[in-house]
Design a protein around this motif. Structure first.
Motif, PDB file in Angstrom:
ATOM      1  N   UNK A 175       1.521  -9.536  14.797  1.00 20.19           N
ATOM      2  CA  UNK A 175       2.285  -9.273  13.572  1.00 20.19           C
ATOM      3  C   UNK A 175       1.623  -8.179  12.746  1.00 20.19           C
ATOM      4  N   UNK A 176       2.430  -7.218  12.318  1.00 16.57           N
ATOM      5  CA  UNK A 176       2.012  -6.201  11.359  1.00 16.57           C
ATOM      6  C   UNK A 176       2.986  -6.257  10.200  1.00 16.57           C
ATOM      7  N   UNK A 177       2.466  -6.508   9.003  1.00 17.49           N
ATOM      8  CA  UNK A 177       3.333  -6.629   7.836  1.00 17.49           C
ATOM      9  C   UNK A 177       3.168  -5.409   6.938  1.00 17.49           C
ATOM     10  N   UNK A 178       4.192  -4.578   6.923  1.00 16.70           N
ATOM     11  CA  UNK A 178       4.254  -3.419   6.021  1.00 16.70           C
ATOM     12  C   UNK A 178       5.608  -3.503   5.305  1.00 16.70           C
TER      13      UNK A 178
ATOM     14  N   UNK B 240       0.870  -1.173   0.000  1.00 14.21           N
ATOM     15  CA  UNK B 240       0.000   0.000   0.000  1.00 14.21           C
ATOM     16  C   UNK B 240       0.911   1.229   0.000  1.00 14.21           C
ATOM     17  N   UNK B 241       0.440   2.373  -0.511  1.00 14.19           N
ATOM     18  CA  UNK B 241       1.284   3.578  -0.552  1.00 14.19           C
ATOM     19  C   UNK B 241       1.409   4.255   0.810  1.00 14.19           C
ATOM     20  N   UNK B 242       1.990   3.541   1.755  1.00 15.78           N
ATOM     21  CA  UNK B 242       2.152   4.028   3.128  1.00 15.78           C
ATOM     22  C   UNK B 242       3.608   4.453   3.328  1.00 15.78           C
TER      23      UNK B 242
ATOM     24  N   UNK C 265       6.934  -6.500  13.773  1.00 16.75           N
ATOM     25  CA  UNK C 265       6.558  -5.611  12.671  1.00 16.75           C
ATOM     26  C   UNK C 265       7.543  -5.841  11.528  1.00 16.75           C
ATOM     27  N   UNK C 266       7.013  -6.276  10.394  1.00 15.72           N
ATOM     28  CA  UNK C 266       7.842  -6.550   9.221  1.00 15.72           C
ATOM     29  C   UNK C 266       7.838  -5.302   8.347  1.00 15.72           C
ATOM     30  N   UNK C 267       8.995  -4.621   8.233  1.00 12.56           N
ATOM     31  CA  UNK C 267       9.095  -3.398   7.437  1.00 12.56           C
ATOM     32  C   UNK C 267      10.192  -3.568   6.389  1.00 12.56           C
TER      33      UNK C 267
END
Length: 317
Positions: free
Chosen positions: A181-184, A157-159, A209-211
């Protein structure tokens, strides 16, 4: 078959069948009364506004469906909002895949409203849905109070880092969160985000958090950290302990599989082996390379030596 509950089929895969809007009422009407199907895959079809409305009505009334895959459809605007309204009233769904649709910021707002009241959903995938920082902030309104969601996937996503900070901040604010888990994975973050994440992980050690990486003019090369597995092995050797026992002591269920969130939490809270957040993340990914959600330590099993007859007799005596 769906409407009359005449089949014992629990999982149905109907991906890539070119189902269009006119088919949606049939799915909706039949699945509103069906209590047998638990998993339904309708990905790679052509549901849009009408489909979202019909499937939203189904979600509001269905009491058995636990896994729904609607990825790679055309759910945008009205369809996205209608589907989210159905999720708001749903009391059974645990896993929802909405990736590769077009929810946008309006859909993110509707999902945020649904998450305020939904107390069942465990996993939500809204990757590649044209949601930017504005939409992320709206979604966060729901994440700030939700007490059941464990996995949120929002990659592609354009985040920017602003949205990433908002996501981690809402986990910090929510005292009842279950987020693991947050996957960005496409988002490039900065050192300010890393500092915030370290603070939040002190409070929520199970969180990962996956960045995408760390960038910016203030970024500097971080010296390589010692390998976590080697540090663990050195500690065990020093104390004459076995790796098998190390894992087994964390295993509440005795099935040689430890949920990654529990493993991460245990490793972050233990004090005997000095590991930081990054080392624990790398350790988990090494031990769960297939991303199963479990640390499977069965390969480290040690066969106990057979007891001699006289030892058995002594124990019985």
């Amino acid at each position: 078959m769906f409407y009359n509950n005449i089949s014992n089929i629990r999982a149905v895969q109907l991906s890539g069948n070119n189902f269009r809007e006119e088919t949606a009422p049939y799915f909706s009407e039949s699945l509103m009364v069906n209590y047998r199907v638990i998993e339904l895959d309708l990905s790679h079809n052509e549901f849009a506004d009408k489909g979202g409305e019909q499937l939203g009505q189904m979600l509001a009334n269905n009491e058995s469906l636990e896994v729904l895959n609607l990825s790679w459809n055309h759910l945008r605007m009205k369809g996205a909002v209608a589907l989210s309204a159905g999720l708001r009233a749903n009391g059974a769904l645990k896993v929802l895949n909405l990736s590769w649709n077009g929810f946008g910021n309006e859909g993110a707002l509707a999902l945020g409203e649904a998450l305020k009241v939904n107390n069942v959903l465990n996993e939500l995938d809204i990757s590649s849905n044209h949601i930017n920082n504005e939409g992320t902030l709206k979604l966060c309104k729901g994440l700030e109070v939700n007490g059941t969601l464990r996995i949120l996937k929002m990659s592609h996503n354009p985040i920017t880092v602003e949205g990433a900070i908002a996501l981690v901040s809402c986990v910090r604010k929510n005292t009842s969160t279950k987020m693991e888990e947050i996957n960005i994975s496409n988002v490039l973050v900065n050192e300010g985000f890393i500092r915030l994440l370290d603070v939040v992980c002190d409070i929520r050690p199970e969180l990962d958090v996956v960045y995408g990486g760390v960038g910016g003019h203030v970024a500097h090369k971080i010296p390589p950290r010692p390998d976590a597995m080697k540090l663990i092995q050195n500690y065990l050797d020093e104390h004459k302990l076995r790796l098998w026992d190390f894992f087994r002591n964390m295993d509440k269920y005795g099935n040689m599989k430890i949920p990654v969130a529990e493993f991460r939490r245990t490793m972050m809270l233990q004090k005997k082996i000095p590991l930081d957040r990054v080392q624990v993340v790398e350790l988990v990914r090494k031990l769960d390379q297939s991303r199963t959600g479990y640390v499977d330590y069965s390969n480290y099993k040690v066969e106990e030596p057979e007891k001699k007859p006289e030892e058995v007799e002594e124990e019985e005596g």
